[in-house]
Design a protein around this motif. Structure first.
Motif, PDB file in Angstrom:
ATOM      1  N   ASN C  39      -5.691 -33.305 -28.448  1.00 28.36           N
ATOM      2  CA  ASN C  39      -6.890 -33.482 -28.970  1.00 28.36           C
ATOM      3  C   ASN C  39      -7.916 -34.096 -29.544  1.00 28.36           C
ATOM      4  O   ASN C  39      -7.769 -35.954 -29.827  1.00 28.36           O
ATOM      5  CB  ASN C  39      -6.769 -32.805 -30.756  1.00 28.36           C
ATOM      6  CG  ASN C  39      -7.584 -30.994 -30.705  1.00 28.36           C
ATOM      7  OD1 ASN C  39      -7.986 -31.066 -29.291  1.00 28.36           O
ATOM      8  ND2 ASN C  39      -6.564 -30.895 -31.246  1.00 28.36           N
ATOM      9  N   VAL C  40      -9.289 -34.377 -28.791  1.00 27.76           N
ATOM     10  CA  VAL C  40     -10.380 -35.367 -29.312  1.00 27.76           C
ATOM     11  C   VAL C  40     -10.829 -35.494 -30.548  1.00 27.76           C
ATOM     12  O   VAL C  40     -11.479 -34.130 -30.832  1.00 27.76           O
ATOM     13  CB  VAL C  40     -11.518 -35.016 -28.202  1.00 27.76           C
ATOM     14  CG1 VAL C  40     -11.839 -36.747 -28.042  1.00 27.76           C
ATOM     15  CG2 VAL C  40     -11.316 -35.206 -26.784  1.00 27.76           C
ATOM     16  N   HIS C  41     -10.423 -36.574 -31.464  1.00 33.29           N
ATOM     17  CA  HIS C  41     -10.876 -36.282 -32.927  1.00 33.29           C
ATOM     18  C   HIS C  41     -11.929 -37.396 -32.315  1.00 33.29           C
ATOM     19  O   HIS C  41     -12.726 -36.962 -33.868  1.00 33.29           O
ATOM     20  CB  HIS C  41     -10.136 -36.502 -33.840  1.00 33.29           C
ATOM     21  CG  HIS C  41      -8.781 -35.613 -33.874  1.00 33.29           C
ATOM     22  ND1 HIS C  41      -9.056 -34.390 -34.394  1.00 33.29           N
ATOM     23  CD2 HIS C  41      -7.460 -35.376 -33.510  1.00 33.29           C
ATOM     24  CE1 HIS C  41      -7.690 -33.303 -34.188  1.00 33.29           C
ATOM     25  NE2 HIS C  41      -7.243 -34.207 -33.353  1.00 33.29           N
ATOM     26  N   SER C  42     -12.328 -38.517 -32.863  1.00 34.54           N
ATOM     27  CA  SER C  42     -12.765 -38.974 -32.210  1.00 34.54           C
ATOM     28  C   SER C  42     -12.843 -39.761 -31.052  1.00 34.54           C
ATOM     29  O   SER C  42     -11.822 -39.889 -30.410  1.00 34.54           O
ATOM     30  CB  SER C  42     -12.980 -40.346 -33.649  1.00 34.54           C
ATOM     31  OG  SER C  42     -11.332 -40.533 -33.047  1.00 34.54           O
ATOM     32  N   VAL C  43     -14.196 -40.839 -29.986  1.00 38.60           N
ATOM     33  CA  VAL C  43     -14.576 -41.362 -29.716  1.00 38.60           C
ATOM     34  C   VAL C  43     -14.903 -42.376 -29.617  1.00 38.60           C
ATOM     35  O   VAL C  43     -15.833 -42.588 -30.146  1.00 38.60           O
ATOM     36  CB  VAL C  43     -15.097 -40.418 -28.630  1.00 38.60           C
ATOM     37  CG1 VAL C  43     -15.651 -41.401 -27.252  1.00 38.60           C
ATOM     38  CG2 VAL C  43     -13.976 -38.718 -27.697  1.00 38.60           C
ATOM     39  N   LYS C  44     -14.071 -43.790 -28.788  1.00 39.00           N
ATOM     40  CA  LYS C  44     -15.265 -44.852 -28.794  1.00 39.00           C
ATOM     41  C   LYS C  44     -16.408 -45.576 -27.678  1.00 39.00           C
ATOM     42  O   LYS C  44     -15.882 -45.204 -26.355  1.00 39.00           O
ATOM     43  CB  LYS C  44     -13.963 -46.468 -28.629  1.00 39.00           C
ATOM     44  CG  LYS C  44     -13.134 -46.551 -29.603  1.00 39.00           C
ATOM     45  CD  LYS C  44     -11.811 -47.566 -29.182  1.00 39.00           C
ATOM     46  CE  LYS C  44     -11.108 -47.555 -30.242  1.00 39.00           C
ATOM     47  NZ  LYS C  44     -10.040 -48.307 -30.122  1.00 39.00           N
ATOM     48  N   ALA C  45     -17.356 -45.557 -28.417  1.00 38.70           N
ATOM     49  CA  ALA C  45     -18.247 -45.179 -27.401  1.00 38.70           C
ATOM     50  C   ALA C  45     -19.210 -46.646 -26.840  1.00 38.70           C
ATOM     51  O   ALA C  45     -20.569 -46.843 -27.043  1.00 38.70           O
ATOM     52  CB  ALA C  45     -19.461 -43.981 -27.865  1.00 38.70           C
ATOM     53  N   GLY C  46     -18.384 -47.947 -26.971  1.00 36.05           N
ATOM     54  CA  GLY C  46     -18.840 -48.917 -26.539  1.00 36.05           C
ATOM     55  C   GLY C  46     -18.971 -50.429 -27.861  1.00 36.05           C
ATOM     56  O   GLY C  46     -19.412 -49.454 -29.145  1.00 36.05           O
TER      57      GLY C  46
END
Ligand code: HEM
Ligand code: FES
Lengths: 430, 358, 144
Positions: C39-46
């Motif tokens: 489950n994606v709760h948060s994503v690192k976006a660089g």
């Protein structure tokens, strides 16, 4: 010493302020209601002779304007004859034809209105004069709508209030009170089924069924105070306020110019007005049911263009469906369909764009988009095939493991036989 | 070389734990050989599948996340993203069903060979408890992927529990962790499936196996009558054990075949707010009960049909559990127990078929 | 005897191969996949300094596209990139400093509110945090 003086002074001042403030509060709390101080209200309420449509949420009442605010007279005087005399400024019940001016007395006066709302509009009466309603009223026709017809007389609420007759969701009903009454509208020789049609249209569905206040009600196309049917030149601007691309694309075509010459309404000619249906790819093309075939004849240039455009859309739509089915299959096989989904989103976007681009009637521009979509679809299908193939590769692994296990089974079987033969030879018969 | 180190290791252990009597015991333990011997292997197959369940279950636990908005997602994730996740899940699901199937087979085979008779009463009873636990395993595990069918099947299943007189409502609430099947139910079923039942099952299974080891295999009537020299026997170790392993390998092959060629599916995610989809059915081993309850009239005598049905299964289960205490002796040609067994099988089969066909 | 040796070799080798065919899948199963959570709760976006001021970028958030924006003020914001009209992917426009949907010319302001064109609803807002110069986009908070 000095310091102490300062302090006691400050204390006193603070106390004074507090007392004053408390007194003010009390006064506000104890203010007797309007129905007691206002002699118009108190008599009219007692004798039960309030206007029929009176409602206590009326904005004028709320703001304390009360009866005299519009009708004049002296609300402080409890003598009926004196308070309702012209000397006291009493103007009584205005004639219908005078109502716009009656309301305009305040509503056209920015200096007055500013007290209530700094950015309020004050051009309603002015605009009204330019509406069909207003023009007819000026010519003495009192069947037409005046301010009170739409806003009510004594139950007026701001358009943002859902209880208001002019709240977006209520506007169609409000207009329909007169415009849907065939008997009432008889002398004007205009249709009375707009509301019925509107209810079924995309706009009506969104507004009335889904209660989406972003969808247009009557006034969003016709204007409100300046209500008028949009003319030939303005119609595409009317639709274009929301459907910007479609309008711009269309405006740049030869067809738009042709329409103008022939006095045809831009958008409306194909999409209708009140009954605008949900558009479909079937609308364009060379078959009987298409809107193009209403004017174009078999063989003419427009006819050919229509056919090409339709084919392009159909091809892309079909390819998109096919790719979606593949994606579903990947999904049901329990394989990863995430990347495919992203690609398909782009494919769908191309389709949506192509459907809008139709309004240029430019086969090259539309083809560019549909080709872009087809490429995406191809990519999605390729990706899906990879996944499906990977699914079947699993079976090869199964082959290998089955082989190993079967080998073991056979070897074990032989081993057991061998052990038992040995046991037999050492212990004799079992 | 290899066998040398093996020998050394054995000695090392033997010195400390005195293994020789154990091996001797097993080598001297004899397993009868006759035309019904195959049934001796069924319990072993169930045992093997239980081991498979434990291993694959532990693997699944590495990625499974219980919760309304993670259960379905994490199972999907296991199937699509985790290496061999699809295989592990498929094996766990298939093996669960095979295990229940073989437990049934095992139970009926011991029933028909009258293995439950003295002195094996407790072996039978612990066995029955294992059956109930295996079915509970299945029931609780079914909900864990939180897909549509499982959600509604659980709803129906716990509703049935709720129809039990007096304690039903309380039971339902405890099972569901509230009035409805929600995330709370999911947490409970998770706890039941991965902690409670495995612990219970392991203990009961230990007893069950201990009993079997102490008492040796039951000899059927006809075999018992033979003179000692006519009785064909094989040593438990290594002969019987090796055959066990042989069968396990075959079962493993079948299991992998099913798991790869018919991967277990994952339905759409459960949505408590849509109406129940068509074709909600429990797992096949609950079908006969489900169907029977469905077919009962609304009222039987003074009782509600469903309540009567539940009473029927509760009593039936109790009678079945206590078989060793009431079992009739075979008199002449009439074998009442054979009839009883066949009747029960016929009932289960007919109800199951009706359940699937109609 | 020779046959016996042969059998033992097959048995031993087979068992080894079998163990391999069990342990290989088990070990690769335990080896976490690239995206280690269901489950994606948060994503690192660089890194935050890689995202230029007054620019936008589409990132993948689980199954949905998300538009990441760095405003003139330097603040980073994130919105669902799926247009609320007909699901096209929206983009940041550097000229007008608004969010724009090319499909039908829909506009949203920099708080995701639909301000012109056909879109009927605002875009979902994804909370953004910057930790050690790393942009972290989280799932929109749900009610209840
Ligand atoms: C997961 C569940 C079970 C496992 C793993 C299991 C395992 C075993 C094993 C390995 C044996 C010895 C070999 C054999 O006789 O087949 C055995 C024997 C036995 N089991 Fe089970 N069993 C299970 C469930 C049951 C059930 C449900 C019953 C009956 C209600 C049962 C009744 C018996 C009896 C009576 C024996 C003795 C058979 C004999 O001595 O011939 N078992 N069990
Ligand atoms: S899809 Fe975005 S405006 Fe139509």
């Amino acid at each position: 010493m000095k310091n102490q003086n300062h302090a006691s002074f400050l204390c006193l001042a603070a106390m004074a302020v507090l007392v004053l403030w408390a007194a003010g509060l009390r006064a506000a709390e104890d203010d007797p209601p309007l129905s007691e101080t206002d002699q118009c209200l108190s008599c009219h309420l007692d004798d039960d002779v309030m206007p029929q449509d009176y409602g206590e949420h009326d904005i004028h009442m709320q703001k304390g304007l009360s009866c005299a605010g519009c009708h004049g007279g002296d609300p402080a005087n409890d003598d009926m004859d004196d308070s309702m005399s012209p000397a006291a400024g009493y103007v009584g019940i205005p004639d219908k034809k005078d109502i716009p001016r009656f309301c305009g007395k305040c509503h056209s006066d920015i200096d007055f209105m500013r007290q209530y709302q700094p950015a309020i509009q004050t051009d309603q009466a002015e605009q009204y004069g330019h509406s069909v309603h207003g023009a007819k009223l000026m010519r003495g026709d009192t069947s037409v709508a005046v301010c009170t017809s739409c806003h009510s007389g004594h139950n007026i609420m701001p358009a943002s209030d859902p209880r208001s007759t002019v709240y977006a969701l209520n506007v169609p009903e409000t207009c329909n009170k007169c415009h849907g009454d065939a008997q009432y509208m008889k002398k004007y020789d205009i249709p009375t089924d707009q509301y019925e049609k509107f209810k079924k249209s995309v706009h009506g569905q969104a507004l009335l069924e889904e209660q989406d206040t972003g969808a247009p009600a009557c006034n969003d196309c016709h204007g409100n105070h300046g209500a008028m049917p949009p003319g030939i030149t303005s119609i595409s601007h009317v639709c274009g306020t929301c459907h910007i691309n479609n309008m711009e694309y269309f405006a740049g075509t030869k067809m738009a110019a042709g329409f103008k010459k022939k006095k045809l309404h831009g958008c409306e000619e194909c999409h209708g007005n009140h009954e605008v249906p949900k558009p479909s790819d079937k609308m364009i093309g060379d078959d009987k049911s298409s809107v193009c075939a209403q004017c174009h004849e078999s063989g003419d240039k427009g006819f050919l263009t229509a056919r090409v455009l339709r084919t392009r859309l159909d091809t892309l739509a079909a390819a998109y469906r096919k790719a979606s089915v593949m994606k579903e299959r990947v999904n049901s096989l329990g394989m990863d369909d995430l990347d495919i989904e992203f690609i398909l989103q782009e494919a769908k976007q191309s389709l949506t764009k192509a459907r809008t681009m139709i309004h240029t009637f430019d086969t090259l521009k539309v083809s560019a988009l549909t080709t872009e979509g087809l490429v995406k679809n191809q990519q999605a299908i390729r990706e899906a095939r990879v996944q499906i193939e990977a699914y079947y590769i699993r079976r090869k692994g199964l082959g290998a493991s089955t082989f190993i296990i079967t080998l073991l089974i056979v070897a074990l079987y032989l081993k057991i036989r061998e052990i038992e033969r040995r046991q037999k030879s050492t212990t004799g018969e079992v | 070389m290899l066998s040398d180190t093996g020998q050394k290791l054995y000695h090392w252990l033997d010195e400390r734990f005195n293994l020789t009597p154990l091996i001797d015991y097993m080598q001297h333990k004899q397993v009868p050989v006759h035309k019904h011997s195959v049934w001796y292997y069924m319990g072993g197959v169930a045992l093997f599948l239980f081991i498979v369940q434990v291993c694959s279950g532990i693997l699944l636990l590495f990625y499974y996340q219980p919760g309304v908005d993670s259960s379905h997602e994490s199972v999907r994730f296991i199937m699509t993203k985790v290496n061999f996740g699809w295989l592990v899940r498929s094996v766990h699901s298939w093996s669960a069903n095979l295990m229940v199937f073989f437990v049934f087979v095992h139970m009926f085979s011991t029933f028909f060979t009258r293995a439950y008779q003295k002195p094996r009463e407790l072996t039978w009873m612990t066995g029955f408890i294992l059956l109930v636990l295996a079915m509970t395993f299945g029931f609780s595990g079914y909900l864990l992927p939180w897909d549509e069918l499982a959600f509604f099947a659980t709803k129906v299943g716990t509703d049935i529990a709720g129809a039990v007189p007096l304690i039903g409502e309380a039971m339902k609430i405890v099972l569901r962790g509230g009035d409805d099947v929600t995330g709370a139910t999911l947490s409970r079923f998770y706890a039941i499936h991965v902690a409670m039942i495995p612990a219970l099952f392991t203990v009961i299974l230990g007893l069950h196996l201990l009993f079997v080891q102490r008492q040796g295999m039951h000899e059927p009537e006809a075999f018992k009558k033979l003179k000692p020299e006519q009785k064909k026997m094989i040593p438990f170790f290594p002969n019987f054990v090796l055959r066990d392993v042989l069968l396990w390998l075959i079962i493993l092959n079948i299991l992998l075949f099913l798991a790869v060629l018919f991967p277990w599916e994952l339905g759409p995610k459960a949505d408590p707010f849509v109406s129940a989809p068509e074709g909600i059915r429990p797992e096949w081993y609950f079908m006969f009960m489900f169907q029977f309850l469905k077919m009962l009239p609304a009222h039987i005598g003074f009782m509600e049909g469903e309540v009567a049905g539940i009473l029927f299964f509760t009593l039936g289960g109790l009678v079945w559990l206590l078989t060793p205490l009431w079992a009739f002796k075979k008199r002449g040609k009439v074998d009442i127990m054979l009839l009883c067994g066949l009747l029960v099988i016929a009932f289960i089969l007919v109800m199951t078929v009706i359940g699937y066909v109609y | 005897m020779k046959r016996n040796r042969f059998l033992n070799i097959i048995l031993g080798g087979g068992t080894l191969a079998w163990l391999g065919s069990i342990f290989y899948p088990v070990f690769s199963f335990l080896n976490p996949p690239k995206r280690p959570e269901a489950n994606v709760h948060s994503v690192k976006a660089g890194p935050a300094d890689k995202l230029a001021v007054n620019s936008g970028e589409i990132i993948k958030f689980g199954r949905r596209p998300v538009l990441l924006i760095r405003m003139d003020t330097g603040e980073v914001r994130a919105f669902s990139a799926t247009c609320t009209h007909l699901d096209c992917i929206v983009q940041y426009r550097q000229d007008s400093k608004q969010i724009w949907c090319a499909c039908h010319n829909g506009y949203y302001d920099l708080r995701g509110r639909n301000i012109s064109g056909p879109p009927p609803r605002p875009l979902d807002v994804y909370p953004v945090n910057i930790v050690n110069n790393e942009i972290i986009v989280s799932k929109p908070k749900q009610m209840g």
